[in-house]
Design a protein around this motif. Structure first.
Motif, PDB file in Angstrom:
ATOM      1  N   GLY A  29      36.415 -61.367  22.698  1.00 15.34           N
ATOM      2  CA  GLY A  29      37.256 -60.180  22.513  1.00 15.34           C
ATOM      3  C   GLY A  29      38.067 -60.250  21.240  1.00 15.34           C
ATOM      4  O   GLY A  29      37.564 -60.652  20.174  1.00 15.34           O
ATOM      5  N   PRO A  30      39.349 -59.884  21.345  1.00 14.20           N
ATOM      6  CA  PRO A  30      40.166 -59.791  20.139  1.00 14.20           C
ATOM      7  C   PRO A  30      40.512 -61.141  19.511  1.00 14.20           C
ATOM      8  O   PRO A  30      41.143 -61.173  18.450  1.00 14.20           O
ATOM      9  CB  PRO A  30      41.440 -59.091  20.640  1.00 14.20           C
ATOM     10  CG  PRO A  30      41.482 -59.345  22.093  1.00 14.20           C
ATOM     11  CD  PRO A  30      40.061 -59.454  22.550  1.00 14.20           C
ATOM     12  N   LEU A  57      44.411 -58.203  31.076  1.00  9.94           N
ATOM     13  CA  LEU A  57      44.223 -58.306  29.624  1.00  9.94           C
ATOM     14  C   LEU A  57      44.959 -59.485  29.016  1.00  9.94           C
ATOM     15  O   LEU A  57      44.380 -60.278  28.274  1.00  9.94           O
ATOM     16  CB  LEU A  57      44.705 -57.017  28.943  1.00  9.94           C
ATOM     17  CG  LEU A  57      43.799 -55.796  29.072  1.00  9.94           C
ATOM     18  CD1 LEU A  57      44.511 -54.559  28.525  1.00  9.94           C
ATOM     19  CD2 LEU A  57      42.489 -56.034  28.314  1.00  9.94           C
ATOM     20  N   GLU A  58      46.246 -59.607  29.324  1.00 11.04           N
ATOM     21  CA  GLU A  58      47.051 -60.657  28.717  1.00 11.04           C
ATOM     22  C   GLU A  58      46.503 -62.035  29.070  1.00 11.04           C
ATOM     23  O   GLU A  58      46.472 -62.943  28.229  1.00 11.04           O
ATOM     24  CB  GLU A  58      48.512 -60.537  29.177  1.00 11.04           C
ATOM     25  CG  GLU A  58      49.262 -59.336  28.621  1.00 11.04           C
ATOM     26  CD  GLU A  58      48.990 -58.037  29.351  1.00 11.04           C
ATOM     27  OE1 GLU A  58      48.080 -58.004  30.213  1.00 11.04           O
ATOM     28  OE2 GLU A  58      49.669 -57.039  29.058  1.00 11.04           O
ATOM     29  N   THR A  59      46.080 -62.177  30.318  1.00 11.47           N
ATOM     30  CA  THR A  59      45.566 -63.462  30.787  1.00 11.47           C
ATOM     31  C   THR A  59      44.219 -63.797  30.164  1.00 11.47           C
ATOM     32  O   THR A  59      43.995 -64.912  29.670  1.00 11.47           O
ATOM     33  CB  THR A  59      45.471 -63.440  32.330  1.00 11.47           C
ATOM     34  OG1 THR A  59      46.799 -63.511  32.839  1.00 11.47           O
ATOM     35  CG2 THR A  59      44.629 -64.586  32.870  1.00 11.47           C
ATOM     36  N   ARG A  60      43.320 -62.821  30.149  1.00  6.71           N
ATOM     37  CA  ARG A  60      41.995 -63.095  29.597  1.00  6.71           C
ATOM     38  C   ARG A  60      42.075 -63.312  28.076  1.00  6.71           C
ATOM     39  O   ARG A  60      41.324 -64.108  27.517  1.00  6.71           O
ATOM     40  CB  ARG A  60      41.033 -61.957  29.955  1.00  6.71           C
ATOM     41  CG  ARG A  60      40.664 -61.927  31.444  1.00  6.71           C
ATOM     42  CD  ARG A  60      39.609 -62.956  31.805  1.00  6.71           C
ATOM     43  NE  ARG A  60      39.404 -63.086  33.243  1.00  6.71           N
ATOM     44  CZ  ARG A  60      38.578 -62.324  33.975  1.00  6.71           C
ATOM     45  NH1 ARG A  60      37.877 -61.357  33.395  1.00  6.71           N
ATOM     46  NH2 ARG A  60      38.455 -62.532  35.269  1.00  6.71           N
ATOM     47  N   GLU A  61      42.995 -62.605  27.428  1.00  2.92           N
ATOM     48  CA  GLU A  61      43.178 -62.846  25.988  1.00  2.92           C
ATOM     49  C   GLU A  61      43.687 -64.253  25.733  1.00  2.92           C
ATOM     50  O   GLU A  61      43.258 -64.921  24.788  1.00  2.92           O
ATOM     51  CB  GLU A  61      44.144 -61.817  25.383  1.00  2.92           C
ATOM     52  CG  GLU A  61      43.472 -60.488  25.090  1.00  2.92           C
ATOM     53  CD  GLU A  61      44.428 -59.463  24.491  1.00  2.92           C
ATOM     54  OE1 GLU A  61      44.129 -58.262  24.629  1.00  2.92           O
ATOM     55  OE2 GLU A  61      45.454 -59.861  23.903  1.00  2.92           O
ATOM     56  N   GLU A  62      44.600 -64.699  26.579  1.00  2.89           N
ATOM     57  CA  GLU A  62      45.110 -66.056  26.412  1.00  2.89           C
ATOM     58  C   GLU A  62      44.023 -67.082  26.711  1.00  2.89           C
ATOM     59  O   GLU A  62      43.927 -68.114  26.025  1.00  2.89           O
ATOM     60  CB  GLU A  62      46.331 -66.280  27.318  1.00  2.89           C
ATOM     61  CG  GLU A  62      46.971 -67.648  27.212  1.00  2.89           C
ATOM     62  CD  GLU A  62      47.661 -67.920  25.877  1.00  2.89           C
ATOM     63  OE1 GLU A  62      47.794 -66.977  25.056  1.00  2.89           O
ATOM     64  OE2 GLU A  62      48.061 -69.084  25.653  1.00  2.89           O
ATOM     65  N   ALA A  90      40.847 -66.568  26.181  1.00  6.77           N
ATOM     66  CA  ALA A  90      39.953 -66.512  25.017  1.00  6.77           C
ATOM     67  C   ALA A  90      40.571 -67.241  23.824  1.00  6.77           C
ATOM     68  O   ALA A  90      39.894 -67.957  23.090  1.00  6.77           O
ATOM     69  CB  ALA A  90      39.648 -65.059  24.666  1.00  6.77           C
ATOM     70  N   PHE A 128      36.156 -59.772  29.442  1.00  5.33           N
ATOM     71  CA  PHE A 128      37.042 -58.609  29.395  1.00  5.33           C
ATOM     72  C   PHE A 128      36.590 -57.452  30.286  1.00  5.33           C
ATOM     73  O   PHE A 128      37.186 -56.385  30.264  1.00  5.33           O
ATOM     74  CB  PHE A 128      37.235 -58.167  27.941  1.00  5.33           C
ATOM     75  CG  PHE A 128      38.000 -59.190  27.159  1.00  5.33           C
ATOM     76  CD1 PHE A 128      39.380 -59.246  27.242  1.00  5.33           C
ATOM     77  CD2 PHE A 128      37.346 -60.162  26.421  1.00  5.33           C
ATOM     78  CE1 PHE A 128      40.101 -60.234  26.585  1.00  5.33           C
ATOM     79  CE2 PHE A 128      38.047 -61.150  25.751  1.00  5.33           C
ATOM     80  CZ  PHE A 128      39.431 -61.190  25.829  1.00  5.33           C
ATOM     81  N   GLY A 164      42.663 -55.045  32.871  1.00  5.80           N
ATOM     82  CA  GLY A 164      43.726 -54.066  32.711  1.00  5.80           C
ATOM     83  C   GLY A 164      45.008 -54.793  32.414  1.00  5.80           C
ATOM     84  O   GLY A 164      45.093 -56.020  32.568  1.00  5.80           O
TER      85      GLY A 164
END
Lengths: 359, 359
Positions: free
Chosen positions: A25-26, A326-331, A333, B154, B158
């Motif tokens: 992701g990002p 989102l915040e958790t999966r971004e962290e 990643a 992702f 959410g």
């Protein structure tokens, strides 16, 4: 084209190649924006091909994987002697052959402890949905039944998780009383829950000091270990957060469910195998319990409209998205990217798996 | 047969007749088990007929109604001079003509303040469902899509309501900052929410002492009044808990929604008329906001699968069941029964409406 490279396709000895088999992701730019690294990443909207992985692994210093990508001797052999690190975006590491990693001195990065809050949020959501009949009433609107709804004071009523002056006690139970369970308990303490019971692991040390600390911090009446029968009999909301495997398989079976209360609900954010699906469907159909909220089901992902539990109106089944915040999966990643980067550069991983005790 | 009487059909002067036009559930025996009272109750699985009500009201000392039963001069005239009390199982009393009540000295019982916790639970549930895509993922399973689910880190993600070490601040906003809002805020404080903002009623007195008390009790960073524009810009989760009527109609319109964040969600447990449904559907479709959880919709109950908001995948619409918790509705029914009983016996109502200031 199912692969991309951010710079020259020739990998010189002073450069590192990282093969990304999943979606970061990002946080992917943490890798692609470096000039000392070539990144090859799987970009198709489906699970990374094994053949693609084997082909692209050649010469890689690092691999980024998820639980779907098996990392075994074949992959390591395909990569060759440059491979220094495998970084997985997961808490589990069953998909990685740790013996092979040890044999080749390959580090393993993973992402534990990040998803506690996201899963706890999901567990509370499922508890509310199961008690307050959210699945049924959501479907009711979709099915065009609201316009002809016969409202009565007891229509669509379900048990209330929060306490009130006229209903002042509530007991939450936990099968599996670790970090996520404590986070759920903290949230529910603000709903006025009064009692907490849990089943300790066999042979676990006495935890009365910890329990007293939880009790006083969260302003509860009691926090106490109980046996399985008491857990069934007394829980208004029962959270299943136990690990999978043979030791917990079908702990929640017909005899357990028959002991529960007709106004109690079951929430499973742990492992599907802990619950006997057939017994739970029977319990719901016959009203031994009020409802269930399931993020995991033993038969997943082979779970569709014909599944016994999906067919039960008072059962909410979600597709294993407990940590999908989102915040958790971004962290997760971000940590996965940092792990692989540290690995290829020969540094200590931010969160590496100490597999010496596991093989 | 759409009526029942618990004793002789002849009502003698020393006995009281109570007509129950709604469902009092398990609390009806509080009335029927008394030997000094005749109870006539509507038992059909549909809204009480006006004609039945007028016919059976004759000679009644007390009427038990819900918001669906209009109590006007015609009903009072039909009942005749015995009528002493109208007891409604509702917080609102728009269905009762208070002027007529005053003219005839008829007491009015109602059930305020009981449903705070049940509605707060529902609001938290809708906030979690709207952020974590519960409607979409619930439908996904029902539609047999789990077996072919392309999992990625992702997928189905959410925004996360709870804070974490890597995402440490969260702002909840309230339009309408009364009892229910405070109960929601208390629950979310246990999710680690840090900031609370709200729009004060026009002309409301300074509440800085109350806000500081909330802030310190709930261990928040700040609780502060803001203007409508700031409420739109800063809220991660915005709860609409304002009363209806012209003063609040379509406060949430296109210009408001355009100021919100693409990761924010809207939850409406107040009145449907506060939100412009067309504007909200556009906001969801175009991604001005993340999602919405609605227990009320302006067009209700004419809300089905063709409604603009029901069609939006990231909108969860429930059929106005915010207070539909068993414990709460039973307490409302119990109070309704106690109110009518006190009224017919000439006693002070446990919770009576002081309508002198309202007419």
């Amino acid at each position: 084209m199912s692969s991309t490279a951010n710079s020259s396709s020739q990998t010189s000895p002073t450069r590192h190649k990282i093969v990304v088999c999943t979606d970061l992701g990002p946080t992917l730019p943490l890798l692609t924006e470096r000039h000392d690294i070539d990144v090859v990443s799987w970009n198709e909207p489906r699970r990374c091909d094994r053949a693609w992985m084997l082909q692209n692994a050649v010469g890689a210093s690092g691999l980024v994987v998820c639980f779907q990508n098996i990392v075994d001797r074949e992959v390591v052999d395909a990569a060759g002697p440059n491979l220094r690190v495998v970084s997985t975006i997961s808490v589990g590491y069953e998909h990685i052959n740790l013996k092979v990693m040890a044999d080749h001195g390959i580090q393993v990065g993973y992402t534990p402890d990040i998803l506690t809050d996201a899963v706890a949020d999901s567990a509370v959501m499922l508890a509310l949905m199961a008690t307050r009949r959210a699945g049924q009433s959501y479907t009711f609107v979709k099915d065009n039944q609201w316009p002809t709804f016969h409202w009565t004071p007891f229509a669509f009523c379900g048990p209330q998780i929060s306490t009130t002056s006229f209903s002042p006690t509530r007991t939450v139970g936990f099968l599996g009383f670790g970090r996520i369970a404590h986070a759920v308990l903290k949230r529910l303490s603000a709903f006025g829950v009064t009692h907490c019971i849990y089943t300790p692991r066999p042979g676990a040390p006495d935890q009365s000091a910890r329990d007293e600390n939880l009790r006083s911090t969260l302003n509860l009446v009691s926090v106490a270990p109980v046996d399985l029968e008491t857990l069934a009999r007394k829980s208004d909301v029962l959270f299943l957060l136990a690990p999978g495997g043979e030791a917990t398989r079908h702990l929640i079976d017909e005899s357990f469910l028959r002991l529960m209360r007709p106004t109690s609900v079951l929430v499973n954010n742990g492992r599907g195998s802990v619950v006997d699906s057939t017994a739970l469907a029977k319990a719901l159909k016959e009203g031994w319990i009020w409802g269930a909220g399931l993020d995991v089901v033993e038969e997943e992902p082979q779970v569709g409209p014909e599944h016994l539990l999906v067919k039960e109106p008072k059962c909410v089944v979600l597709p294993h998205i407990g940590s999908a915040a989102l915040e958790t999966r971004e962290e997760m990643a971000r940590l996965t990217a940092r792990n692989v980067l540290a690995g290829v550069l020969g540094e200590r991983l931010p969160v590496g798996l100490d597999y010496s005790r596991l093989i």
